[in-house]
Scaffold this motif. Structure first.
Motif, PDB file in Angstrom:
ATOM      1  N   ARG A   1       0.842  -1.183   0.000  1.00 42.16           N
ATOM      2  CA  ARG A   1       0.000   0.000   0.000  1.00 42.16           C
ATOM      3  C   ARG A   1       0.883   1.240   0.000  1.00 42.16           C
ATOM      4  NH1 ARG A   1      -1.805   1.304   5.793  1.00 42.16           N
ATOM      5  NH2 ARG A   1      -0.574  -0.045   7.152  1.00 42.16           N
ATOM      6  N   ARG A   2       0.259   2.402   0.009  1.00 42.94           N
ATOM      7  CA  ARG A   2       1.002   3.646  -0.125  1.00 42.94           C
ATOM      8  C   ARG A   2       1.973   3.857   1.042  1.00 42.94           C
ATOM      9  NH1 ARG A   2      -1.025   9.531   1.195  1.00 42.94           N
ATOM     10  NH2 ARG A   2       0.664  10.774   0.281  1.00 42.94           N
ATOM     11  N   HIS A   3       3.242   4.057   0.700  1.00 36.50           N
ATOM     12  CA  HIS A   3       4.271   4.395   1.670  1.00 36.50           C
ATOM     13  C   HIS A   3       4.778   5.796   1.355  1.00 36.50           C
ATOM     14  CE1 HIS A   3       4.024   0.188   2.581  1.00 36.50           C
ATOM     15  NE2 HIS A   3       5.058   0.201   3.401  1.00 36.50           N
ATOM     16  N   THR A   4       5.216   6.522   2.372  1.00 38.57           N
ATOM     17  CA  THR A   4       5.608   7.918   2.181  1.00 38.57           C
ATOM     18  C   THR A   4       6.992   8.192   2.774  1.00 38.57           C
ATOM     19  OG1 THR A   4       4.253   8.388   4.144  1.00 38.57           O
ATOM     20  CG2 THR A   4       3.312   8.942   2.002  1.00 38.57           C
ATOM     21  N   LEU A   5       7.713   9.079   2.105  1.00 41.75           N
ATOM     22  CA  LEU A   5       9.054   9.502   2.496  1.00 41.75           C
ATOM     23  C   LEU A   5       9.022  11.017   2.675  1.00 41.75           C
ATOM     24  CD1 LEU A   5      12.208   9.236   2.698  1.00 41.75           C
ATOM     25  CD2 LEU A   5      12.227   9.365   0.193  1.00 41.75           C
ATOM     26  N   TYR A   6       9.753  11.539   3.667  1.00 40.35           N
ATOM     27  CA  TYR A   6       9.664  12.953   4.033  1.00 40.35           C
ATOM     28  C   TYR A   6      11.023  13.628   3.880  1.00 40.35           C
ATOM     29  CZ  TYR A   6       5.259  11.265   5.697  1.00 40.35           C
ATOM     30  OH  TYR A   6       4.016  10.671   5.731  1.00 40.35           O
ATOM     31  N   VAL A   7      11.042  14.679   3.071  1.00 34.57           N
ATOM     32  CA  VAL A   7      12.246  15.456   2.806  1.00 34.57           C
ATOM     33  C   VAL A   7      11.863  16.934   2.843  1.00 34.57           C
ATOM     34  CG1 VAL A   7      13.183  13.612   1.343  1.00 34.57           C
ATOM     35  CG2 VAL A   7      11.898  15.491   0.298  1.00 34.57           C
ATOM     36  N   SER A   8      12.822  17.811   2.652  1.00 33.18           N
ATOM     37  CA  SER A   8      12.518  19.225   2.462  1.00 33.18           C
ATOM     38  C   SER A   8      12.944  19.627   1.062  1.00 33.18           C
ATOM     39  CB  SER A   8      13.248  20.088   3.502  1.00 33.18           C
ATOM     40  OG  SER A   8      14.582  20.349   3.101  1.00 33.18           O
ATOM     41  N   SER A   9      12.658  20.868   0.704  1.00 32.40           N
ATOM     42  CA  SER A   9      13.070  21.366  -0.617  1.00 32.40           C
ATOM     43  C   SER A   9      14.585  21.413  -0.745  1.00 32.40           C
ATOM     44  CB  SER A   9      12.495  22.761  -0.852  1.00 32.40           C
ATOM     45  OG  SER A   9      12.959  23.675   0.145  1.00 32.40           O
ATOM     46  N   GLN A  10      15.295  21.339   0.386  1.00 30.81           N
ATOM     47  CA  GLN A  10      16.758  21.415   0.377  1.00 30.81           C
ATOM     48  C   GLN A  10      17.428  20.043   0.415  1.00 30.81           C
ATOM     49  OE1 GLN A  10      18.010  24.694   0.089  1.00 30.81           O
ATOM     50  NE2 GLN A  10      15.789  24.896  -0.215  1.00 30.81           N
ATOM     51  N   THR A  11      16.649  18.987   0.563  1.00 35.35           N
ATOM     52  CA  THR A  11      17.209  17.636   0.641  1.00 35.35           C
ATOM     53  C   THR A  11      17.799  17.235  -0.696  1.00 35.35           C
ATOM     54  OG1 THR A  11      15.520  17.068   2.271  1.00 35.35           O
ATOM     55  CG2 THR A  11      16.687  15.243   1.244  1.00 35.35           C
ATOM     56  N   HIS A  12      18.855  16.453  -0.663  1.00 32.79           N
ATOM     57  CA  HIS A  12      19.523  16.036  -1.896  1.00 32.79           C
ATOM     58  C   HIS A  12      18.586  15.220  -2.784  1.00 32.79           C
ATOM     59  CE1 HIS A  12      22.534  14.084  -4.504  1.00 32.79           C
ATOM     60  NE2 HIS A  12      23.259  15.149  -4.237  1.00 32.79           N
ATOM     61  N   SER A  13      18.736  15.386  -4.083  1.00 32.48           N
ATOM     62  CA  SER A  13      17.856  14.718  -5.053  1.00 32.48           C
ATOM     63  C   SER A  13      17.963  13.202  -5.007  1.00 32.48           C
ATOM     64  CB  SER A  13      18.179  15.199  -6.470  1.00 32.48           C
ATOM     65  OG  SER A  13      19.540  14.915  -6.806  1.00 32.48           O
ATOM     66  N   SER A  14      19.031  12.658  -4.412  1.00 34.80           N
ATOM     67  CA  SER A  14      19.180  11.206  -4.335  1.00 34.80           C
ATOM     68  C   SER A  14      18.060  10.557  -3.535  1.00 34.80           C
ATOM     69  CB  SER A  14      20.535  10.846  -3.710  1.00 34.80           C
ATOM     70  OG  SER A  14      20.633  11.347  -2.396  1.00 34.80           O
ATOM     71  N   LEU A  15      17.408  11.335  -2.658  1.00 34.12           N
ATOM     72  CA  LEU A  15      16.304  10.741  -1.892  1.00 34.12           C
ATOM     73  C   LEU A  15      15.101  10.471  -2.773  1.00 34.12           C
ATOM     74  CD1 LEU A  15      16.368  10.063   1.170  1.00 34.12           C
ATOM     75  CD2 LEU A  15      18.181  11.625   0.453  1.00 34.12           C
ATOM     76  N   GLU A  16      14.820  11.367  -3.715  1.00 32.11           N
ATOM     77  CA  GLU A  16      13.724  11.096  -4.645  1.00 32.11           C
ATOM     78  C   GLU A  16      14.068   9.894  -5.520  1.00 32.11           C
ATOM     79  OE1 GLU A  16      11.164  13.085  -8.321  1.00 32.11           O
ATOM     80  OE2 GLU A  16      12.330  14.391  -6.988  1.00 32.11           O
ATOM     81  N   LYS A  17      15.324   9.799  -5.943  1.00 31.18           N
ATOM     82  CA  LYS A  17      15.730   8.634  -6.734  1.00 31.18           C
ATOM     83  C   LYS A  17      15.571   7.355  -5.928  1.00 31.18           C
ATOM     84  CE  LYS A  17      19.162   8.909  -9.649  1.00 31.18           C
ATOM     85  NZ  LYS A  17      20.525   8.957 -10.260  1.00 31.18           N
ATOM     86  N   ALA A  18      15.940   7.410  -4.650  1.00 34.04           N
ATOM     87  CA  ALA A  18      15.777   6.234  -3.779  1.00 34.04           C
ATOM     88  C   ALA A  18      14.314   5.841  -3.665  1.00 34.04           C
ATOM     89  CB  ALA A  18      16.364   6.518  -2.395  1.00 34.04           C
ATOM     90  N   ALA A  19      13.429   6.836  -3.609  1.00 38.11           N
ATOM     91  CA  ALA A  19      11.997   6.534  -3.548  1.00 38.11           C
ATOM     92  C   ALA A  19      11.542   5.819  -4.816  1.00 38.11           C
ATOM     93  CB  ALA A  19      11.198   7.818  -3.349  1.00 38.11           C
TER      94      ALA A  19
END
Length: 479
Positions: A172-190
């Motif tokens: 089911r839907r899982h969520t990850l929390y970052v800020s606008s300043q977080t490195h783009s690698s976190l979106e890639k990891a998602a």
């Protein structure tokens, strides 16, 4: 037909290679910082087909000088101020050479016990050097980059949410929390983990400090849980890529604890500054709240790329997520449970003997030498910031606790969009000159220049020359 290189041939050519590298570092300051080649130049200079017969090594060294070197942007140049430093040093280069010479594939303890046990010990040395939580001892691993460290942490966090995610997938839907300043690698990891970019929740930041807002994080977590989502992980950053903003880890950690969410702290650039006692504040909240933590010796700690350290307070979810043991990897040591198999602590199976170069660096410099290097970079950044602040034609961003200074010219009479365009044009002219290399960012929609100090060859005269060059170019009329 050329055969295998003999030990005597290796000695002869190896000396030439070491001499070439030493000569390169001696003359690097005379070269343009940014490569001056055009797209396709290097490829066009290389033969379209490989040689049918071996050509020996003399031609390799000749073409290194003739073809490769002009296409290199010199990251070790004393006037390289772009991105963050990607330090190297003599001990690190020699340690990497030893790793290559041994040719170890350290996927299992059994495939080279020294590879595994040295890595565990060196990671523990870094716990001591940086003043990290005692829980990290015995739970450290060297990854190739912070991107991989964040991905491994996220996989462990997903596993901890249900315990069967590695086997059954995300149901089911899982969520990850970052800020606008977080490195783009976190979106890639998602994306890689299956969480998906659409489920990366962006937490507000303080408009002045650009630090993550714990109250908004709390609201998002409450909202998502009420909607049936599974909050997986929060990534707090200590020293963001854009401006070296510092998220309030203790407050964020309290929110994560209240919601039972994994907290990963990404200190890729700034974490190694804690080798100096005066920078130990970067560790605030780690002991109480961090489930995982990563920092990069290959940025500011004199260890050539690639070398990122990842620690976990509890390694079990990571190993549950990543451990697969086919028959061809089974061995007595693994079965005994008495050893670490680092294949279970990373994405790929294979792994290099990276600990040798970090071990070499620590042995050569010692804690005092490492502290001196960090302090030199921070001191030069402070000096630069003071020079900029004293010039009414420029403005400097107040927050510069490490080696990065963000600033911009005050373009009299220009509208904001025109001023931003002028700042970018200034940066392009400076970079094209070959005298220095800068990058830029945007804060509040406005363009800022980034000047990152921290290379081992960089001295005050190089920073002063860069500042003088920037002022001179900014004052020059343009068409």
């Amino acid at each position: 037909m050329a055969g295998h290189m003999t030990p005597e041939e290796f000695r002869r050519y190896g000396r030439q290679v070491v001499d070439w590298i030493a000569d390169y570092h001696e003359r690097i300051a005379s070269m343009p910082v940014l490569s001056q080649v055009k797209p396709g130049d290097v490829q066009d200079a290389l033969p379209a087909r490989p040689p049918e017969e071996g050509e020996g090594f003399e031609g390799v060294l000749a073409d290194l000088e003739r073809i490769v070197l002009p296409g290199v942007t010199h990251w070790q140049h004393p006037s390289f101020f772009a991105y963050f430093p990607s330090n190297t040093s003599g001990p690190a280069i020699l340690g990497d050479l030893l790793s290559s010479g041994l040719g170890v594939q350290g996927m299992l303890w059994a495939t080279s016990p020294a590879c595994t046990e040295m890595e565990t010990r060196v990671a523990d040395w870094m716990v001591d050097l940086l003043g990290l939580p005692a829980a990290f001892r015995g739970n450290g691993v060297i990854q190739d980059s912070a991107s991989s460290a964040c991905l491994v942490a996220l996989l462990a966090a997903v596993q901890r949410t249900g315990g069967s995610a590695a086997r059954d997938g995300i149901d089911r839907r899982h969520t990850l929390y970052v800020s606008s300043q977080t490195h783009s690698s976190l979106e890639k990891a998602a994306r890689i983990t299956g969480i998906g970019s659409a489920n990366v929740r962006v937490v507000d930041v303080d408009p002045g400090t650009l630090a993550m807002d714990p109250a908004h994080l709390d609201a998002l977590l409450t909202e998502d849980a009420a909607a049936g989502a599974v909050p997986v992980m929060v990534c707090a950053t200590v020293g963001t890529t854009s401006t070296t903003a510092v998220d309030p880890v203790p407050a964020i950690g309290e929110v994560c604890r209240g919601h039972g969410v994994w907290l990963h702290v990404d200190a890729a650039y700034a974490g190694v500054a804690a080798v100096c006692p005066e920078f130990r504040w970067v560790n605030d909240g780690l002991a109480e709240h961090a489930d995982s933590y990563s920092t990069n010796p290959h940025k500011w700690l004199l260890t050539n790329f690639d070398c990122t350290l990842l620690w976990l307070a509890d390694r079990a979810p990571m190993i549950e997520a990543l451990s697969i043991l086919p028959e061809y990897l089974r061995n007595q040591a693994t079965t005994s449970g008495d050893v670490i198999d680092y294949r279970d602590w990373q994405i790929p199976l294979g792994r290099r003997f990276r600990a040798l170069k970090l071990w070499s660096v620590i042995r050569w410099y010692g804690a005092e030498g490492l502290r001196a290097h960090i302090r030199a970079g921070a001191r030069l950044a402070d000096a630069l910031a003071s020079w900029i602040a004293a010039d009414p034609a420029f403005e400097v961003r107040d927050h510069h606790p490490f080696g990065l200074v963000c600033f911009r010219p005050r373009w009299a009479g220009l509208a904001p969009d025109e001023a931003d365009a002028a700042t970018l044009a200034l940066m392009e002219r400076l970079n094209a000159s070959g005298d220095l290399y800068l990058t830029h960012t945007r804060v509040g929609g406005r363009v800022l220049l980034r000047l990152a100090v921290g290379g081992p060859a960089t001295e005050e005269r190089h920073v002063r020359a860069a500042w003088d060059r920037i002022r001179e170019e900014a004052a020059r009329p343009t068409a």
